[in-house]
Design an enzyme around this catalytic site. Structure first.
Site, PDB file in Angstrom:
ATOM      1  N   SER A  50       0.810  -1.318  -0.097  1.00 27.90           N
ATOM      2  CA  SER A  50      -0.042   0.041  -0.115  1.00 27.90           C
ATOM      3  C   SER A  50       0.821   1.263   0.219  1.00 27.90           C
ATOM      4  CB  SER A  50      -0.987   0.235   1.091  1.00 27.90           C
ATOM      5  OG  SER A  50      -0.193  -0.335   2.376  1.00 27.90           O
ATOM      6  N   PHE A  74      -1.676  -3.592   5.680  1.00 26.88           N
ATOM      7  CA  PHE A  74      -2.346  -3.312   7.116  1.00 26.88           C
ATOM      8  C   PHE A  74      -2.663  -1.839   7.167  1.00 26.88           C
ATOM      9  CE2 PHE A  74      -2.309  -5.209  11.591  1.00 26.88           C
ATOM     10  CZ  PHE A  74      -3.443  -5.305  11.497  1.00 26.88           C
ATOM     11  N   TYR A 236      22.426   1.547  11.263  1.00 26.87           N
ATOM     12  CA  TYR A 236      21.378   0.806  10.380  1.00 26.87           C
ATOM     13  C   TYR A 236      22.143  -0.512  10.170  1.00 26.87           C
ATOM     14  CZ  TYR A 236      17.941  -0.305   7.000  1.00 26.87           C
ATOM     15  OH  TYR A 236      17.029  -1.221   6.503  1.00 26.87           O
TER      16      TYR A 236
END
Ligand code: NAI
Length: 399
Positions: A50, A74, A236
């Protein structure tokens, strides 16, 4: 409803349906402008479909090679008086565009980590598509409930061995400051982050899809990773999230084993640092991205999520002959970001960056623009003072 941006830190609490539609249309136009992706995918499942790299993958498959797509995500649906999330409106807009182009597109809204959503997805593939030939795994989530044990894991963004101090920026105000991030308290921080963002759930998906017979001969599956420059390593790549990415990348052989008799294959694609809902949550990274954007735009090699995913499909996954891989077997579409000349310039700018010179030496304006566009804001074509219906639905949401 008058829909304006409302932010809390790196989160935008509102999303504009018409702006989201504009964002999707622009991405579709880009993919169409690049022409057909030859021998591209035809039936595609996108998990995490999405926003960010996921929606860009879905658009590249649908509008680059005419693929039927099922998207799993979601998101909070829109309801009377209540806005949906950006990913909801993106998916509504994507489906509308896909349907008017005559393309199959259906979506499933729920927790992709759960067995229930996996079963629902398999049932939908069986009913409508029979099999899929590409599975994109593009989830980014702060937590996961383990489907077998019910244990809830929360990921953390921490260095591992020692505290990490470096510059960061509040991208709303443009204030550059030092931030110190304490290292993990125990190995559990690593374990929990790996449980959320590592490769186990990707493997569960492929195992279940394979067992149900819904993967086509020669199926491909791709998950996304990141490496980045040394200056972000402590937070990271050498931090807790990096351990999760190591785990994700380390899952490739096990997935290849599952796919062996189908002559299928799995890849990890290392993508470029870009403004998405997930990356804006990582300290230090937004400052790096705003400097990176400046350098890459000046060199004429800047890409957004859609340029990255179109290139992944057209120039990596679906080329004639072998898929180009690095020495560790990974696809690299972060090649332009990692170019030595780009990194040298970013590194110089990094040393200079202060609150006072930020607007001038970085593309913080471009960062902000991208951030607000993720939520459907900052599009010139949209009148944000106009009454807009919040009640926009995803047309083919599977129940
Ligand atoms: P994003 O936050 O834009 O997208 C995450 C997607 O996952 C959304 O579709 C969301 O609905 C879905 N999702 C989250 N939890 C879910 C759940 N429980 N069930 C179903 N769907 C769920 O994130 P972004 O940045 O596009 O990240 C995707 C992948 O790309 C991640 O693996 C990330 O590490 C990787 N990546 C990101 C980079 C960046 O700079 N943003 C760079 C390189 C890799």
């Amino acid at each position: 409803m008058i829909i304006q941006p409302r932010t809390r830190g790196f989160i935008c609490l509102t999303a504009h349906p018409e702006g989201a539609a504009e964002n999707i249309k622009n991405q579709i136009e880009y993919v169409k402008s690049k022409g057909e992706i030859k021998n591209g995918p035809k039936k595609v499942l996108v998990i995490g479909a999405s926003t960010g790299f996921g929606i860009a993958s879905r658009i590249s498959a649908a509008f680059g090679s005419g693929a039927a797509t099922i998207g799993v995500f979601f998101e909070k649906p829109a309801s009377e008086g209540k806005l949906g999330t950006a990913g909801w409106y993106n998916s509504a807009a994507f489906e509308k565009e896909a349907h008017s182009a005559g393309l199959y597109a259906k979506s499933i809204n729920g927790d992709a980590f759960s067995d229930e959503i996996k079963e629902q997805t398999i049932a939908l593939i069986k009913k409508d598509l029979g099999q899929v030939d590409l599975v994109i795994y593009s989830l980014a989530s702060p937590r996961r409930t383990h489907p077998k044990t019910g244990v809830q894991y929360s990921s953390v963004l921490k260095p591992i061995d020692q505290p990490f101090t470096n510059k960061t920026v509040d991208f709303h105000s443009g204030v550059v400051s030092d931030i110190s991030i304490q290292p993990i308290e125990s190995e559990d921080d690593i374990k929990n982050t790996v449980a959320v963002m590592g490769g186990e759930d990707w493997k569960f998906w492929i195992e279940d899809l394979k067992a149900a017979g819904v993967l086509a001969e020669g199926v491909k599956t791709v998950a996304y990773s990141y490496i980045g420059p040394e200056l972000t390593y402590p937070i990271y790549r050498n931090g807790t999230i990096g351990r999760a990415k190591d785990d994700l990348e380390g899952t490739v052989p096990a997935i290849n084993d599952i796919l062996k008799d189908l002559h299928g294959i799995s890849y990890v694609s290392v993508n470029k640092a870009l403004v998405t809902q997930s990356s804006s949550a990582i300290p230090v990274v937004p400052l790096y991205i705003s400097l990176l954007y400046k350098v890459m735009k000046e060199k004429g090699i800047h890409e957004g999520t859609i340029e990255q995913m179109q290139r992944l499909f057209a120039e990596r996954l679906y080329v004639d002959g072998d898929v180009p891989l690095d020495e560790k077997g990974r696809i690299r579409v972060d090649d332009l970001e990692m170019r030595a000349d780009v990194q040298e310039e970013v590194s110089k700018l990094w040393d200079q960056a202060t609150t006072e010179n930020l607007e001038e030496i970085s593309d913080i304006a471009g960062y902000r623009d991208d951030f607000f566009q993720l939520f459907g804001f900052n599009f010139d074509s949209i009148d944000y003072n106009k009454d807009t219906s919040e009640l926009v639905q995803v047309p083919s949401l599977a129940e």
